[in-house]
Design a protein around this motif. Structure first.
Motif, PDB file in Angstrom:
ATOM      1  N   TYR A   1       0.856  -1.188   0.000  1.00 43.24           N
ATOM      2  CA  TYR A   1       0.000   0.000   0.000  1.00 43.24           C
ATOM      3  C   TYR A   1       0.886   1.230   0.000  1.00 43.24           C
ATOM      4  CZ  TYR A   1       0.173   1.258   5.076  1.00 43.24           C
ATOM      5  OH  TYR A   1       0.543   1.661   6.336  1.00 43.24           O
ATOM      6  N   ALA A   2       0.316   2.323  -0.428  1.00 48.47           N
ATOM      7  CA  ALA A   2       1.071   3.562  -0.546  1.00 48.47           C
ATOM      8  C   ALA A   2       0.186   4.733  -0.147  1.00 48.47           C
ATOM      9  CB  ALA A   2       1.567   3.745  -1.984  1.00 48.47           C
ATOM     10  N   TYR A   3       0.839   5.831   0.176  1.00 47.25           N
ATOM     11  CA  TYR A   3       0.094   7.040   0.538  1.00 47.25           C
ATOM     12  C   TYR A   3       0.797   8.263  -0.029  1.00 47.25           C
ATOM     13  CZ  TYR A   3       3.598   7.768   4.242  1.00 47.25           C
ATOM     14  OH  TYR A   3       4.773   7.960   4.923  1.00 47.25           O
ATOM     15  N   ASP A   4       0.063   9.348  -0.083  1.00 53.72           N
ATOM     16  CA  ASP A   4       0.590  10.634  -0.537  1.00 53.72           C
ATOM     17  C   ASP A   4       1.186  11.351   0.677  1.00 53.72           C
ATOM     18  OD1 ASP A   4       0.967  13.297  -1.311  1.00 53.72           O
ATOM     19  OD2 ASP A   4      -0.764  13.301  -2.640  1.00 53.72           O
ATOM     20  N   THR A   5       2.495  11.591   0.645  1.00 48.85           N
ATOM     21  CA  THR A   5       3.173  12.170   1.814  1.00 48.85           C
ATOM     22  C   THR A   5       2.674  13.573   2.156  1.00 48.85           C
ATOM     23  OG1 THR A   5       4.964  12.996   0.415  1.00 48.85           O
ATOM     24  CG2 THR A   5       5.258  10.823   1.404  1.00 48.85           C
ATOM     25  N   THR A   6       2.084  14.272   1.205  1.00 50.45           N
ATOM     26  CA  THR A   6       1.582  15.620   1.479  1.00 50.45           C
ATOM     27  C   THR A   6       0.298  15.589   2.308  1.00 50.45           C
ATOM     28  OG1 THR A   6       0.267  15.768  -0.554  1.00 50.45           O
ATOM     29  CG2 THR A   6       2.574  16.434  -0.685  1.00 50.45           C
ATOM     30  N   LYS A   7      -0.333  14.405   2.400  1.00 53.26           N
ATOM     31  CA  LYS A   7      -1.601  14.280   3.133  1.00 53.26           C
ATOM     32  C   LYS A   7      -1.385  13.980   4.607  1.00 53.26           C
ATOM     33  CE  LYS A   7      -3.850  14.611  -0.786  1.00 53.26           C
ATOM     34  NZ  LYS A   7      -4.503  15.869  -1.171  1.00 53.26           N
ATOM     35  N   PHE A   8      -0.154  13.564   4.981  1.00 51.14           N
ATOM     36  CA  PHE A   8       0.133  13.223   6.371  1.00 51.14           C
ATOM     37  C   PHE A   8       1.361  13.998   6.817  1.00 51.14           C
ATOM     38  CE2 PHE A   8      -2.016   9.547   4.512  1.00 51.14           C
ATOM     39  CZ  PHE A   8      -3.049   9.356   5.422  1.00 51.14           C
ATOM     40  N   THR A   9       1.137  15.202   7.305  1.00 55.10           N
ATOM     41  CA  THR A   9       2.253  16.069   7.687  1.00 55.10           C
ATOM     42  C   THR A   9       2.768  15.754   9.087  1.00 55.10           C
ATOM     43  OG1 THR A   9       0.621  17.708   8.410  1.00 55.10           O
ATOM     44  CG2 THR A   9       1.535  17.945   6.184  1.00 55.10           C
ATOM     45  N   GLY A  10       1.934  15.080   9.901  1.00 50.79           N
ATOM     46  CA  GLY A  10       2.378  14.666  11.225  1.00 50.79           C
ATOM     47  C   GLY A  10       2.851  13.231  11.192  1.00 50.79           C
ATOM     48  N   GLU A  11       2.276  12.409  12.060  1.00 48.56           N
ATOM     49  CA  GLU A  11       2.623  10.991  12.068  1.00 48.56           C
ATOM     50  C   GLU A  11       2.145  10.339  10.782  1.00 48.56           C
ATOM     51  OE1 GLU A  11       2.087   6.981  14.878  1.00 48.56           O
ATOM     52  OE2 GLU A  11       1.119   8.880  15.428  1.00 48.56           O
ATOM     53  N   ALA A  12       2.974   9.485  10.225  1.00 52.81           N
ATOM     54  CA  ALA A  12       2.646   8.829   8.965  1.00 52.81           C
ATOM     55  C   ALA A  12       2.432   7.339   9.192  1.00 52.81           C
ATOM     56  CB  ALA A  12       3.764   9.044   7.945  1.00 52.81           C
ATOM     57  N   PRO A  13       1.641   6.683   8.350  1.00 50.26           N
ATOM     58  CA  PRO A  13       1.429   5.247   8.490  1.00 50.26           C
ATOM     59  C   PRO A  13       2.700   4.459   8.187  1.00 50.26           C
ATOM     60  CG  PRO A  13       0.404   6.076   6.467  1.00 50.26           C
ATOM     61  CD  PRO A  13       0.858   7.265   7.235  1.00 50.26           C
ATOM     62  N   THR A  14       2.869   3.348   8.910  1.00 47.39           N
ATOM     63  CA  THR A  14       4.067   2.521   8.723  1.00 47.39           C
ATOM     64  C   THR A  14       3.757   1.026   8.673  1.00 47.39           C
ATOM     65  OG1 THR A  14       4.447   2.443  11.108  1.00 47.39           O
ATOM     66  CG2 THR A  14       5.582   4.187   9.868  1.00 47.39           C
ATOM     67  N   THR A  15       2.567   0.623   9.105  1.00 47.82           N
ATOM     68  CA  THR A  15       2.246  -0.810   9.170  1.00 47.82           C
ATOM     69  C   THR A  15       0.962  -1.109   8.412  1.00 47.82           C
ATOM     70  OG1 THR A  15       0.868  -0.665  11.148  1.00 47.82           O
ATOM     71  CG2 THR A  15       3.258  -0.877  11.486  1.00 47.82           C
ATOM     72  N   ILE A  16       0.724  -2.391   8.155  1.00 48.54           N
ATOM     73  CA  ILE A  16      -0.509  -2.788   7.477  1.00 48.54           C
ATOM     74  C   ILE A  16      -1.722  -2.486   8.359  1.00 48.54           C
ATOM     75  CG2 ILE A  16      -0.363  -5.189   8.269  1.00 48.54           C
ATOM     76  CD1 ILE A  16      -1.738  -3.897   4.872  1.00 48.54           C
ATOM     77  N   ALA A  17      -1.535  -2.529   9.677  1.00 50.11           N
ATOM     78  CA  ALA A  17      -2.635  -2.195  10.586  1.00 50.11           C
ATOM     79  C   ALA A  17      -3.059  -0.738  10.400  1.00 50.11           C
ATOM     80  CB  ALA A  17      -2.232  -2.451  12.033  1.00 50.11           C
ATOM     81  N   ASP A  18      -2.097   0.144  10.104  1.00 48.00           N
ATOM     82  CA  ASP A  18      -2.413   1.561   9.910  1.00 48.00           C
ATOM     83  C   ASP A  18      -3.344   1.782   8.718  1.00 48.00           C
ATOM     84  OD1 ASP A  18      -0.814   2.271  12.045  1.00 48.00           O
ATOM     85  OD2 ASP A  18       0.939   2.713  10.806  1.00 48.00           O
ATOM     86  N   PHE A  19      -3.246   0.912   7.716  1.00 46.30           N
ATOM     87  CA  PHE A  19      -4.113   1.049   6.540  1.00 46.30           C
ATOM     88  C   PHE A  19      -5.576   0.913   6.934  1.00 46.30           C
ATOM     89  CE2 PHE A  19      -6.382  -0.534   2.815  1.00 46.30           C
ATOM     90  CZ  PHE A  19      -5.924   0.311   1.800  1.00 46.30           C
ATOM     91  N   PHE A  20      -5.842   0.089   7.945  1.00 47.61           N
ATOM     92  CA  PHE A  20      -7.216  -0.164   8.377  1.00 47.61           C
ATOM     93  C   PHE A  20      -7.653   0.752   9.526  1.00 47.61           C
ATOM     94  CE2 PHE A  20      -6.205  -3.887   5.977  1.00 47.61           C
ATOM     95  CZ  PHE A  20      -7.418  -4.379   5.497  1.00 47.61           C
ATOM     96  N   ASN A  21      -6.770   1.647   9.951  1.00 43.13           N
ATOM     97  CA  ASN A  21      -7.065   2.510  11.093  1.00 43.13           C
ATOM     98  C   ASN A  21      -7.580   3.869  10.612  1.00 43.13           C
ATOM     99  OD1 ASN A  21      -7.086   4.025  13.456  1.00 43.13           O
ATOM    100  ND2 ASN A  21      -5.228   3.066  14.257  1.00 43.13           N
ATOM    101  N   LEU A  22      -8.884   3.953  10.423  1.00 43.95           N
ATOM    102  CA  LEU A  22      -9.489   5.193   9.914  1.00 43.95           C
ATOM    103  C   LEU A  22      -9.498   6.307  10.950  1.00 43.95           C
ATOM    104  CD1 LEU A  22     -12.569   3.731   7.973  1.00 43.95           C
ATOM    105  CD2 LEU A  22     -10.445   4.619   7.004  1.00 43.95           C
ATOM    106  N   GLU A  23      -9.489   5.932  12.215  1.00 46.91           N
ATOM    107  CA  GLU A  23      -9.511   6.947  13.273  1.00 46.91           C
ATOM    108  C   GLU A  23      -8.184   7.691  13.341  1.00 46.91           C
ATOM    109  OE1 GLU A  23     -10.223   7.290  18.120  1.00 46.91           O
ATOM    110  OE2 GLU A  23     -10.746   5.446  17.056  1.00 46.91           O
ATOM    111  N   LYS A  24      -7.099   6.938  13.307  1.00 50.41           N
ATOM    112  CA  LYS A  24      -5.770   7.541  13.405  1.00 50.41           C
ATOM    113  C   LYS A  24      -5.335   8.165  12.080  1.00 50.41           C
ATOM    114  CE  LYS A  24      -1.118   6.431  15.123  1.00 50.41           C
ATOM    115  NZ  LYS A  24      -0.255   5.341  15.661  1.00 50.41           N
TER     116      LYS A  24
END
Length: 358
Positions: free
Chosen positions: A135-158
């Motif tokens: 999975y991939a993300y746009d770095t401009t969309k997460f200026t603070g903490e960024a996702p790093t694990t597969i669990a983060d992909f499913f974490n809509l709250e965080k």
């Protein structure tokens, strides 16, 4: 004498025209991947043999093969498919068998069947690459903490935002279980039980309302670029192409990746069987597979190709770290089980389609 010389020249010219007129059609996936095949396989093959290569693309090249073979009207000579599809279609009698004796030894002299990675050559299939779904993300969309694990992909709250997923059961169920805490080496054991399947769909339920579904490999990078999703699963080479070749601000996450072989098959009744076999043999040599990695971040399916992998076509980017098979990218990775999907593809996709419609 002049008439004889003229006649001989015309005959020779005729043979040359006939050789140049021979053409095979290769069906692949389009995009940067297709470009890598054209540059590393097709162009050198034509230069060496005089046989032209026409390349066409499909969202999933396995799909048209069955219809063509059953209709007795096959237009493709060589088709690029995922490993499980190659095994399944072979079992269904849709493909020509491939004698492994035609495959060339490695550049270091290693016999072909010892040089290819384990399981990479079957009765009807010869692997060319190791690719993965990441999975991939746009770095401009997460200026603070960024996702790093597969669990983060499913974490809509965080990590709020839409998610992109390929429309189908395969890979989604595996990633869902890993995100839910199932160790990679227990995923298929878990997924082989009714409770495990329920658990995977329950995890997918947590993001279902936020999913944008994709079907073609070109779509995930476009979804990210257009801001339609915050994260998306994708083929690792597609994200590499967008990030490195096009300069997009995309970050690949290899944690929870599902990797597998992709390679060539020949449909039963291919119109140019002899030329197709020549192409397949040429494309799966040590050097050709290493050359492909110059254009896209998919690992070669031969051991002897690895040391020959160097820089990207930009002349400065080392390809090694972008490969799904790089040691640092395999810390939490799952090799796709073709045996599992050959056995369960129909039932799990029926369940998936019912879930999607529900």
């Amino acid at each position: 004498m002049k008439k004889l010389m003229l006649s001989t020249a015309l005959i020779a010219a005729g043979f040359a025209v006939a050789a140049q007129a021979e053409e095979i059609t290769v069906l692949s996936w389009g995009g940067q991947y297709e470009k890598s095949q054209v540059e590393a396989y097709a162009k050198p093959f034509t230069a060496a043999t005089g046989i032209a290569v026409k390349t066409e693309a499909a969202d999933n090249p396995a799909a048209p093969v069955k219809a063509q073979v059953e209709a007795g009207n096959v237009s493709y000579d060589v088709v690029d498919v995922e490993y499980a599809d190659g095994v399944r279609m072979c079992d269904e009698g849709l493909l020509e068998t491939i004698d492994p004796a035609i495959l060339e030894a490695g550049a270091d002299g290693t016999p072909a069947m010892d040089d290819f990675l384990p399981g990479a050559v079957t009765d009807c299939f010869v692997a060319t690459i190791v690719f993965s779904t990441v999975y991939a993300y746009d770095t401009t969309k997460f200026t603070g903490e960024a996702p790093t694990t597969i669990a983060d992909f499913f974490n809509l709250e965080k990590f709020p935002g839409k998610r992109g997923l390929r429309k189908g059961a395969k890979v989604n169920l595996e990633m869902a279980l890993m995100a839910d805490g199932v160790p990679a080496d227990q995923v298929y054991e878990t997924l082989g039980t009714p409770e495990g399947v329920d658990r995977a769909f329950a995890k997918l339920d947590t993001i279902k309302d936020s999913v944008v579904w994709w079907e073609a490999g070109a779509q995930p990078p476009q979804l990210l670029a257009d801001g339609e999703v915050a994260m998306t699963t994708a083929y690792n080479g597609r994200i590499f192409g967008a990030a490195v070749a096009e300069g997009k601000p995309f970050q690949t996450i290899f944690d929870g990746q599902v990797y597998e072989y992709d390679g060539y098959v020949i449909p039963k009744g291919a119109p140019h069987l002899e030329a197709a076999l020549k192409y397949l043999t040429f494309a799966t040599t040590t050097q050709a597979l290493a050359d492909q990695a110059k254009y896209i971040s998919y690992g070669p399916a031969r051991k002897s190709s690895g040391p020959l992998v160097g820089l990207f076509e930009d002349g400065k980017t080392e390809m090694g770290p972008y490969m799904p098979t790089a040691a640092e990218n395999l810390t939490n990775a799952l090799p796709s089980s073709y045996e599992f999907w050959v056995d369960h593809d129909t039932e799990l996709n029926e369940r998936f389609n019912a879930w999607l419609a529900g």
